[in-house]
Design an enzyme around this catalytic site. Structure first.
Site, PDB file in Angstrom:
ATOM      1  N   CYS A   2       0.879  -1.051   0.089  1.00 30.46           N
ATOM      2  CA  CYS A   2       0.182   0.152   0.361  1.00 30.46           C
ATOM      3  C   CYS A   2       0.488   0.873  -0.271  1.00 30.46           C
ATOM      4  O   CYS A   2       1.426   0.701   0.309  1.00 30.46           O
ATOM      5  CB  CYS A   2      -0.746   0.128   0.832  1.00 30.46           C
ATOM      6  SG  CYS A   2      -2.192  -1.396   1.608  1.00 30.46           S
ATOM      7  N   ARG A  32       4.652   0.875  -6.414  1.00 33.77           N
ATOM      8  CA  ARG A  32       4.837  -0.397  -5.382  1.00 33.77           C
ATOM      9  C   ARG A  32       3.852  -1.249  -5.771  1.00 33.77           C
ATOM     10  O   ARG A  32       3.741  -2.586  -4.916  1.00 33.77           O
ATOM     11  CB  ARG A  32       4.295   0.288  -4.010  1.00 33.77           C
ATOM     12  CG  ARG A  32       5.504   1.789  -3.557  1.00 33.77           C
ATOM     13  CD  ARG A  32       4.408   2.412  -2.851  1.00 33.77           C
ATOM     14  NE  ARG A  32       4.437   2.057  -1.755  1.00 33.77           N
ATOM     15  CZ  ARG A  32       4.958   1.820  -0.724  1.00 33.77           C
ATOM     16  NH1 ARG A  32       6.413   2.452  -0.318  1.00 33.77           N
ATOM     17  NH2 ARG A  32       5.022   1.377   0.230  1.00 33.77           N
ATOM     18  N   TRP A  79      -3.114  -2.060  -1.999  1.00 36.34           N
ATOM     19  CA  TRP A  79      -2.220  -3.908  -2.299  1.00 36.34           C
ATOM     20  C   TRP A  79      -3.106  -4.786  -1.757  1.00 36.34           C
ATOM     21  O   TRP A  79      -2.679  -5.307  -0.486  1.00 36.34           O
ATOM     22  CB  TRP A  79      -0.756  -4.073  -2.396  1.00 36.34           C
ATOM     23  CG  TRP A  79      -0.199  -5.506  -2.203  1.00 36.34           C
ATOM     24  CD1 TRP A  79      -0.121  -5.807  -1.261  1.00 36.34           C
ATOM     25  CD2 TRP A  79      -0.194  -6.010  -3.512  1.00 36.34           C
ATOM     26  NE1 TRP A  79       0.422  -6.771  -1.828  1.00 36.34           N
ATOM     27  CE2 TRP A  79       0.392  -6.988  -3.269  1.00 36.34           C
ATOM     28  CE3 TRP A  79       0.063  -5.657  -4.535  1.00 36.34           C
ATOM     29  CZ2 TRP A  79       0.544  -8.439  -4.164  1.00 36.34           C
ATOM     30  CZ3 TRP A  79       0.057  -6.308  -5.776  1.00 36.34           C
ATOM     31  CH2 TRP A  79       0.619  -7.923  -5.636  1.00 36.34           C
ATOM     32  N   ASN A 105      -1.074   1.021   5.789  1.00 37.76           N
ATOM     33  CA  ASN A 105      -1.006   0.399   5.510  1.00 37.76           C
ATOM     34  C   ASN A 105       0.693  -0.787   6.682  1.00 37.76           C
ATOM     35  O   ASN A 105       0.824  -0.276   7.160  1.00 37.76           O
ATOM     36  CB  ASN A 105       0.778   1.824   4.964  1.00 37.76           C
ATOM     37  CG  ASN A 105       1.827   0.396   3.904  1.00 37.76           C
ATOM     38  OD1 ASN A 105       1.665  -0.965   4.468  1.00 37.76           O
ATOM     39  ND2 ASN A 105       3.499   0.278   3.305  1.00 37.76           N
ATOM     40  N   GLY A 106       0.014  -1.442   6.300  1.00 38.93           N
ATOM     41  CA  GLY A 106       0.818  -2.448   7.362  1.00 38.93           C
ATOM     42  C   GLY A 106      -0.566  -3.546   7.383  1.00 38.93           C
ATOM     43  O   GLY A 106      -1.705  -3.741   6.460  1.00 38.93           O
ATOM     44  N   GLU A 486      17.437 -23.159  -5.578  1.00 37.36           N
ATOM     45  CA  GLU A 486      16.427 -21.636  -5.157  1.00 37.36           C
ATOM     46  C   GLU A 486      17.817 -20.964  -6.046  1.00 37.36           C
ATOM     47  O   GLU A 486      17.434 -20.155  -6.846  1.00 37.36           O
ATOM     48  CB  GLU A 486      15.966 -21.533  -4.417  1.00 37.36           C
ATOM     49  CG  GLU A 486      15.348 -20.210  -4.489  1.00 37.36           C
ATOM     50  CD  GLU A 486      14.252 -19.501  -6.170  1.00 37.36           C
ATOM     51  OE1 GLU A 486      13.817 -20.540  -5.980  1.00 37.36           O
ATOM     52  OE2 GLU A 486      14.521 -18.452  -6.021  1.00 37.36           O
ATOM     53  N   LYS A 490      18.215 -18.617  -9.597  1.00 37.94           N
ATOM     54  CA  LYS A 490      18.186 -17.598  -9.528  1.00 37.94           C
ATOM     55  C   LYS A 490      19.457 -17.303 -11.063  1.00 37.94           C
ATOM     56  O   LYS A 490      19.165 -16.064 -11.556  1.00 37.94           O
ATOM     57  CB  LYS A 490      18.489 -16.896  -8.408  1.00 37.94           C
ATOM     58  CG  LYS A 490      17.512 -16.877  -7.466  1.00 37.94           C
ATOM     59  CD  LYS A 490      16.634 -15.840  -7.645  1.00 37.94           C
ATOM     60  CE  LYS A 490      16.269 -16.472  -8.643  1.00 37.94           C
ATOM     61  NZ  LYS A 490      14.438 -16.968  -8.203  1.00 37.94           N
ATOM     62  N   GLU A 493      18.408 -17.895 -14.458  1.00 39.77           N
ATOM     63  CA  GLU A 493      17.425 -17.019 -15.007  1.00 39.77           C
ATOM     64  C   GLU A 493      18.305 -15.546 -15.130  1.00 39.77           C
ATOM     65  O   GLU A 493      17.495 -15.054 -16.360  1.00 39.77           O
ATOM     66  CB  GLU A 493      15.921 -17.097 -14.303  1.00 39.77           C
ATOM     67  CG  GLU A 493      16.124 -16.638 -12.840  1.00 39.77           C
ATOM     68  CD  GLU A 493      14.478 -17.055 -12.077  1.00 39.77           C
ATOM     69  OE1 GLU A 493      13.817 -16.753 -12.482  1.00 39.77           O
ATOM     70  OE2 GLU A 493      14.784 -16.792 -10.851  1.00 39.77           O
ATOM     71  N   HIS A 509      27.738 -40.227  -8.947  1.00 50.05           N
ATOM     72  CA  HIS A 509      27.303 -40.905 -10.177  1.00 50.05           C
ATOM     73  C   HIS A 509      27.019 -39.882 -10.829  1.00 50.05           C
ATOM     74  O   HIS A 509      26.368 -40.462 -12.122  1.00 50.05           O
ATOM     75  CB  HIS A 509      25.923 -41.264  -9.215  1.00 50.05           C
ATOM     76  CG  HIS A 509      25.809 -41.995  -8.455  1.00 50.05           C
ATOM     77  ND1 HIS A 509      26.287 -43.319  -8.231  1.00 50.05           N
ATOM     78  CD2 HIS A 509      25.215 -41.866  -6.774  1.00 50.05           C
ATOM     79  CE1 HIS A 509      26.251 -43.559  -6.887  1.00 50.05           C
ATOM     80  NE2 HIS A 509      25.818 -43.078  -5.643  1.00 50.05           N
ATOM     81  N   LYS A 608       7.267 -12.662 -15.205  1.00 50.20           N
ATOM     82  CA  LYS A 608       6.835 -12.786 -14.666  1.00 50.20           C
ATOM     83  C   LYS A 608       5.490 -13.886 -13.767  1.00 50.20           C
ATOM     84  O   LYS A 608       5.894 -13.856 -12.632  1.00 50.20           O
ATOM     85  CB  LYS A 608       6.308 -11.078 -13.451  1.00 50.20           C
ATOM     86  CG  LYS A 608       6.287 -11.530 -12.477  1.00 50.20           C
ATOM     87  CD  LYS A 608       7.810 -11.312 -11.449  1.00 50.20           C
ATOM     88  CE  LYS A 608       7.439 -10.954 -10.316  1.00 50.20           C
ATOM     89  NZ  LYS A 608       8.545 -11.876  -9.317  1.00 50.20           N
TER      90      LYS A 608
HETATM   91  C1  G6P Z   1       7.397 -17.650 -13.234  1.00 52.45           C
HETATM   92  C2  G6P Z   1       8.483 -16.502 -13.102  1.00 52.45           C
HETATM   93  C3  G6P Z   1       9.126 -17.526 -11.667  1.00 52.45           C
HETATM   94  C4  G6P Z   1       8.945 -17.899 -10.496  1.00 52.45           C
HETATM   95  C5  G6P Z   1       7.274 -18.741 -11.421  1.00 52.45           C
HETATM   96  C6  G6P Z   1       6.383 -19.330 -10.582  1.00 52.45           C
HETATM   97  O1  G6P Z   1       8.119 -18.846 -14.167  1.00 52.45           O
HETATM   98  O2  G6P Z   1       9.422 -16.337 -13.759  1.00 52.45           O
HETATM   99  O3  G6P Z   1       9.873 -16.576 -10.759  1.00 52.45           O
HETATM  100  O4  G6P Z   1       8.568 -18.667  -9.496  1.00 52.45           O
HETATM  101  O5  G6P Z   1       6.382 -18.518 -12.414  1.00 52.45           O
HETATM  102  O6  G6P Z   1       4.873 -18.202 -10.474  1.00 52.45           O
HETATM  103  P1  G6P Z   1       4.388 -17.670  -8.720  1.00 52.45           P
HETATM  104  O7  G6P Z   1       3.328 -17.186  -9.772  1.00 52.45           O
HETATM  105  O8  G6P Z   1       3.199 -19.516  -9.872  1.00 52.45           O
HETATM  106  O9  G6P Z   1       4.732 -18.461  -7.582  1.00 52.45           O
END
Ligand code: G6P
Length: 613
Positions: A2, A32, A79, A105-106, A486, A490, A493, A509, A608
């Site tokens: 927010c 934001r 938000w 906000n919060g 993860e 990162k 990607e 293996h 995204k």
């Molecule tokens: C896309 C994004 C990733 C995300 C994945 C799942 O591939 O680039 O960063 O982890 O979707 O998205 P979600 O909104 O379902 O967590």
């Protein structure tokens, strides 16, 4: 997240009409992320409110927000956290008499109890938000004290949770009352006007002299006066000692001075974790979810990309702490598993956006077989939580960078909470053990802040070396494996370097065949004696082939002599591994991408939110 902006002005003293200034401030807060917006001003003995769901530009066409009259004006971008994004839940919220309006906000953690108390005293609520308790509480106290500031103070004292709040009222029409705890708020100082805002972009066009409001500050601003007290000590605050001049350009400020949203979002993790922790504690959905889990024959968990890594982590913690097997699968693979599920089973779908098509399809396919569903999402009222039996929310705020950062750590916080509650209810965790684990989770915000400050400079310098590499391994064991996955994702990607993660025991293996001099291997080393001991052998077999060992490891690790580079993290409980060990890997990937000349916010070929299968 927010956004708030408010102005108290003298006639003719502002560079533009206050209504227009607030409207333009709202546009500056758009970055934001928000789902609805609104504006309110004092007109005579009433408050005039214009608000609704949707984009500010569309609301402007429909309602003409910028046309609002008055010298005391507040605005808000929402938000959603409690209550769907719609016209009624949009801020500002008013009391029964329409003489008090609030933007917030919060998260007000104890809003349910407060609402119940207020309803029993005859207050009528219009929205589903936590915020609406505030104007009603102030209204209630005003009846008692007949003094608005006193009523405001008493109301704030009753709130638990996080808030930046701004209130206007016809009882004192030229003031903005404010209070702050854990959510950002600043005062902008003008000549003949003063401003309150969530952040600098909203007011930078009007003033560069600002005071950052500290936690527990409470007070009011009028066009010519500022009064601040510290609620924790009841002392008057000499706010003039805190004035600073902002030197950012408007362009810088939209990312709060960070060069990219991804870096900003990495740094937002302490706040995101704190809000998520507050939220989960007061969330009635958790108890309902635990009940479903207890009654379930089989439990499944699914998600895509980063969210899948959170699912995998959840499945491991569930085996260890709740002694329940949880079947985890990648969302797009759902057809393999659907046939095994029936009406006594439960599926948890994890998706930060709540809109990922693969996850949505999995949800629908399982629902068709009568499976009960629980969503874990960051976006209120998005498709996946909407179509699930139970929705639990992370409160990371909007994530704009394509690579998920704060949504991952907050997902693991929520899922760990769920495991602990499940284990406790299932009778395999003693109450004292569950409480101990929850205590660790309560510290995650503070711990992640430490992790970030300890590791930023190593990530930057190491990125220079890593940026020249074409491959890397990310290894761990047990609960560290999803974190290593993860870390590798990162790097892939955003820095476009091939990175593979696997449980370290698998090296011999096959994968070790690739290792040669200067090959990067990032080890996620959880705070766990057994895992540390077994990882020693894996590190040594890599070192013997010339690999460079980068360890993300606790400050008291027994492996420190084995590491060529050491991302040091606080020594905590292993349940916090994703929260303590992921941020250094996010920073490493971020700086490597920047070093290679790529924009980490917009990686090639990626979106995204993936709303196609
Ligand atoms: C896309 C994004 C990733 C995300 C994945 C799942 O591939 O680039 O960063 O982890 O979707 O998205 P979600 O909104 O379902 O967590």
């Amino acid at each position: 997240m927010c956004g708030i902006i408010g102005i108290a002005a003298l006639l003719g003293k502002t560079p533009q009409r206050p209504g227009l200034m607030v409207y333009k401030g709202l546009l500056r807060l758009e970055y934001r992320g928000y789902d609805s917006a609104g504006i309110a001003s004092i007109s005579g003995d009433r408050i005039h409110v214009l608000k609704g769901k949707g984009k500010i530009a569309d609301l402007e066409k429909k309602l003409c927000l910028s046309c609002i009259d008055g010298l005391t004006v507040i605005g808000h971008t929402r938000w959603a956290t409690h209550g769907a994004p719609n016209d009624i839940n949009a801020h500002p919220h008013t009391d029964c008499s329409g003489k008090i309006a609030v933007v917030h906000n919060g998260i007000i953690q104890n809003f349910r109890e407060l609402k119940q108390m207020l309803v029993s005293r005859g207050h009528i609520f219009k929205s589903e938000t936590d915020t609406e308790v505030v104007p009603h509480l102030v209204e209630e106290f005003y009846k008692k004290f007949g003094n608005l500031y006193e009523a405001f103070k008493q109301a704030i004292k009753m709130l638990h949770g996080s808030y930046a709040l701004v209130l206007i009222s016809t009882y004192e029409p030229n003031k903005l009352f404010f209070a702050k705890k854990d959510s950002p708020l600043i005062i902008g100082l003008g000549e003949g006007f003063n401003i309150l805002a969530s952040d600098i972009p909203a007011l930078l066009e009007y003033t560069r002299r600002i005071v950052t409001v500290r936690d527990d500050w409470i007070g009011y601003v009028s066009p010519t006066e500022i009064h601040v007290e510290d609620l924790s000590t009841s002392n008057i605050v000499d706010w003039s000692r805190y004035i600073r001049i902002v030197e950012w350009s408007l362009e810088d400020a939209t990312r709060s001075g960070f060069p990219h949203f991804m870096l900003k979002e990495i740094h937002e993790q302490p706040r995101a974790l704190k809000d998520t922790f507050y939220g989960i504690q007061s969330d009635a959905a958790v108890a309902k979810a635990v009940k479903l889990l207890l009654e379930a024959d089989k439990i499944y968990v699914t998600g895509a990309g980063t969210s899948y890594h959170a699912c995998f982590f959840y499945s491991l913690t569930s085996s260890i702490l709740a002694k329940r097997i949880v079947y985890h699968f990648i969302a797009s693979e759902y057809p393999v598993y659907t046939g095994t599920a029936g009406e006594n089973d439960v599926l948890i779908v994890v998706s930060q956006s709540g809109e990922t098509m693969d996850a949505l399809k999995a949800l629908r396919a399982f629902r068709e077989r009568g499976v009960k569903t629980i969503a874990v999402s960051n976006v209120v009222d998005s498709a996946i939580p909407r179509e699930s039996d139970i929705a639990i929310y992370t409160r990371a705020g909007p994530e704009i960078g394509v690579a998920a950062t704060k949504t991952f750590t907050t997902q693991t916080l929520v899922l760990s909470w769920l495991t602990i509650s499940h284990g406790e209810a299932y009778g395999v965790l003693l109450r004292s053990e569950a409480e101990e684990l929850r205590k660790w989770l309560s510290m995650s915000s503070e711990l992640v802040a430490r992790v970030i400050s300890w590791n930023e400079s190593l990530a930057r310098s190491l990125a220079e070396w890593l940026s020249r590499k074409g491959n890397a391994y990310y290894l761990s064991r047990g609960i560290g494996v999803p974190v290593a996955m993860e870390g590798a994702l990162k790097l892939k990607e955003i820095a476009y370097i091939h990175a593979e993660a696997y449980p370290a025991g698998e090296s011999k293996h096959g994968p070790i065949a690739l290792v040669e001099e200067e090959y990067p291997v990032v080890f996620t080393i959880p705070k766990h004696e057994e895992l540390e001991k077994t990882l020693l052998g894996n590190i040594q077999e890599m070192k013997a082939r010339g690999a460079v060992i980068i360890g993300v490891a606790p400050e008291d690790t027994i492996l420190k002599d084995q590491l060529d580079y050491w991302f040091k993290v606080p020594s905590t409980h292993w349940i916090l591994t994703p929260i303590t060990h992921t941020p250094p890997q996010q920073l490493l990937a971020y700086h490597t991408a920047v070093r290679r000349g790529y924009d980490p916010d917009k990686p090639r070929n990626l979106a995204k939110t993936v709303t196609v299968e």
